[in-house]
Design a protein around this motif. Structure first.
Motif, PDB file in Angstrom:
ATOM      1  N   ASP A 136      -1.864   1.676 -12.523  1.00 24.74           N
ATOM      2  CA  ASP A 136      -3.012   2.365 -13.099  1.00 24.74           C
ATOM      3  C   ASP A 136      -4.158   1.377 -13.292  1.00 24.74           C
ATOM      4  O   ASP A 136      -4.052   0.203 -12.913  1.00 24.74           O
ATOM      5  N   SER A 137      -5.238   1.833 -13.881  1.00 25.19           N
ATOM      6  CA  SER A 137      -6.421   0.990 -14.038  1.00 25.19           C
ATOM      7  C   SER A 137      -6.144  -0.206 -14.947  1.00 25.19           C
ATOM      8  O   SER A 137      -6.647  -1.306 -14.707  1.00 25.19           O
ATOM      9  N   THR A 164      -4.135  -0.259  -5.704  1.00 25.34           N
ATOM     10  CA  THR A 164      -4.261   0.645  -6.851  1.00 25.34           C
ATOM     11  C   THR A 164      -4.831   1.988  -6.405  1.00 25.34           C
ATOM     12  O   THR A 164      -4.338   3.051  -6.808  1.00 25.34           O
ATOM     13  N   GLN A 168      -3.256  -1.810 -15.365  1.00 24.19           N
ATOM     14  CA  GLN A 168      -2.492  -2.799 -14.612  1.00 24.19           C
ATOM     15  C   GLN A 168      -3.365  -3.471 -13.551  1.00 24.19           C
ATOM     16  O   GLN A 168      -3.270  -4.672 -13.333  1.00 24.19           O
ATOM     17  N   ILE A 217     -10.577   8.329  -8.575  1.00 28.27           N
ATOM     18  CA  ILE A 217      -9.779   9.309  -9.315  1.00 28.27           C
ATOM     19  C   ILE A 217     -10.552  10.609  -9.474  1.00 28.27           C
ATOM     20  O   ILE A 217      -9.986  11.700  -9.326  1.00 28.27           O
ATOM     21  N   CYS A 249       3.751  10.151  -9.199  1.00 28.88           N
ATOM     22  CA  CYS A 249       2.987   9.484 -10.251  1.00 28.88           C
ATOM     23  C   CYS A 249       2.642   8.064  -9.797  1.00 28.88           C
ATOM     24  O   CYS A 249       3.522   7.316  -9.355  1.00 28.88           O
ATOM     25  N   PRO A 250       1.370   7.670  -9.883  1.00 27.79           N
ATOM     26  CA  PRO A 250       0.991   6.322  -9.442  1.00 27.79           C
ATOM     27  C   PRO A 250       1.747   5.242 -10.212  1.00 27.79           C
ATOM     28  O   PRO A 250       1.925   5.334 -11.421  1.00 27.79           O
ATOM     29  N   GLU A 260      -2.269   3.990  -4.486  1.00 27.31           N
ATOM     30  CA  GLU A 260      -1.259   4.533  -5.389  1.00 27.31           C
ATOM     31  C   GLU A 260      -1.714   5.870  -5.969  1.00 27.31           C
ATOM     32  O   GLU A 260      -0.907   6.752  -6.218  1.00 27.31           O
ATOM     33  N   GLN A 261      -3.008   6.027  -6.179  1.00 24.75           N
ATOM     34  CA  GLN A 261      -3.533   7.274  -6.720  1.00 24.75           C
ATOM     35  C   GLN A 261      -3.393   8.405  -5.703  1.00 24.75           C
ATOM     36  O   GLN A 261      -3.333   9.576  -6.074  1.00 24.75           O
TER      37      GLN A 261
END
Length: 193
Positions: free
Chosen positions: A179-180, A166, A182, A98, A175-176, A169-170
Motif C-alpha cells: 500500500d502507500s 506498488t 509501505q 487508485i 487485495c494489494p 499491486e493495485q
C-alpha cells in the motif's frame, strides 16, 4: 436538478459505461450500441457529447493524463528535501492511480495487449516524464548533499520500480500486498541509503 448537472450526469454515465465495456470486452469489440444501451441513452446523445466511440476513449485518456499533468505541475510548488519531494510525488501518482484504477486497467490492456484499433496515445511519453521528474529530484538531492553521489538514472529507476510495483499491486484482482504506507517506507529506505 439543474440542466448542467443533468448534462454532467449523462456524460459521466456514458464514460463509466464505455470504460466498463472497454475493460470487459476490449476496445475493438465494444460497439456504440452497447455503450448507449448500458448508459440508457440514444446514439445521438453519445454523438452530441463525444462525437464517436473514439471520442469517449480519448476523453477517458485525456482527462486522466490532465490529472497526471497537474500532479507534475504541483511538483514545482513543493518545498522541502529532495527525498520528501520524491516521496510526495510518488504518493500523488499512486493516489491518482487508485482514483483512476479502471482507466489504468484499460491503458495496460491497450499497451500490453493485442492491437485493438484504439486511437494512438503516447503512453511512453508519460512514463518517460515520471522517470525524468524523479531523476531531476535525485540530481537535486545529490547537489544539496542529501544523497550519496550515485548514477542518477539508476537511482531514478530504482525509485520508479518501487512505485511501479506498488501501482501494479493495485491492479491485481486480489487485495494489494503493498500500500502507500509501505511504498513510502521502501522509498525512504532507498533514499536514506
Amino acid at each position: 436538478m439543474a440542466e448542467q448537472e443533468k448534462q454532467d450526469g449523462v456524460r459521466e454515465k456514458l464514460l463509466a459505461s464505455a470504460l466498463t465495456l472497454f475493460n470487459n470486452k476490449g476496445y475493438a469489440a465494444t460497439s456504440v450500441r452497447e455503450i448507449v444501451e448500458a448508459s440508457g441513452v440514444t446514439k445521438p446523445v453519445l454523438y452530441y457529447y463525444f462525437g464517436s466511440k473514439e471520442g469517449i476513449y480519448l476523453e477517458l485518456m485525456n482527462s486522466s493524463f490532465a490529472q497526471f499533468d497537474a500532479s507534475l505541475d504541483r511538483m514545482t510548488t513543493i518545498s522541502g528535501t529532495a527525498a520528501a519531494k520524491i516521496i510526495h510525488f510518488c504518493s500523488l501518482l499512486l493516489a491518482l492511480v487508485i482514483d483512476r484504477l479502471e482507466v489504468l486497467r484499460l491503458i495496460y490492456a491497450i499497451y500490453y495487449g493485442p492491437p485493438q484499433g484504439a486511437p494512438p496515445i503516447d503512453f511512453e511519453d508519460y512514463y518517460s516524464r515520471i522517470v525524468a521528474t524523479v531523476e531531476a529530484l535525485v540530481k537535486e538531492g545529490i547537489a544539496q548533499g542529501e544523497f550519496v553521489a550515485n548514477d542518477t538514472r539508476d537511482t531514478a529507476w530504482i525509485i520508479v520500480s518501487i512505485f511501479n510495483t506498488t501501482m501494479e499491486e493495485q491492479l491485481c484482482q486480489t487485495c494489494p500486498r503493498i500500500d502507500s504506507v509501505q511504498m513510502e517506507r521502501m522509498l525512504d529506505m532507498v533514499l536514506q541509503g
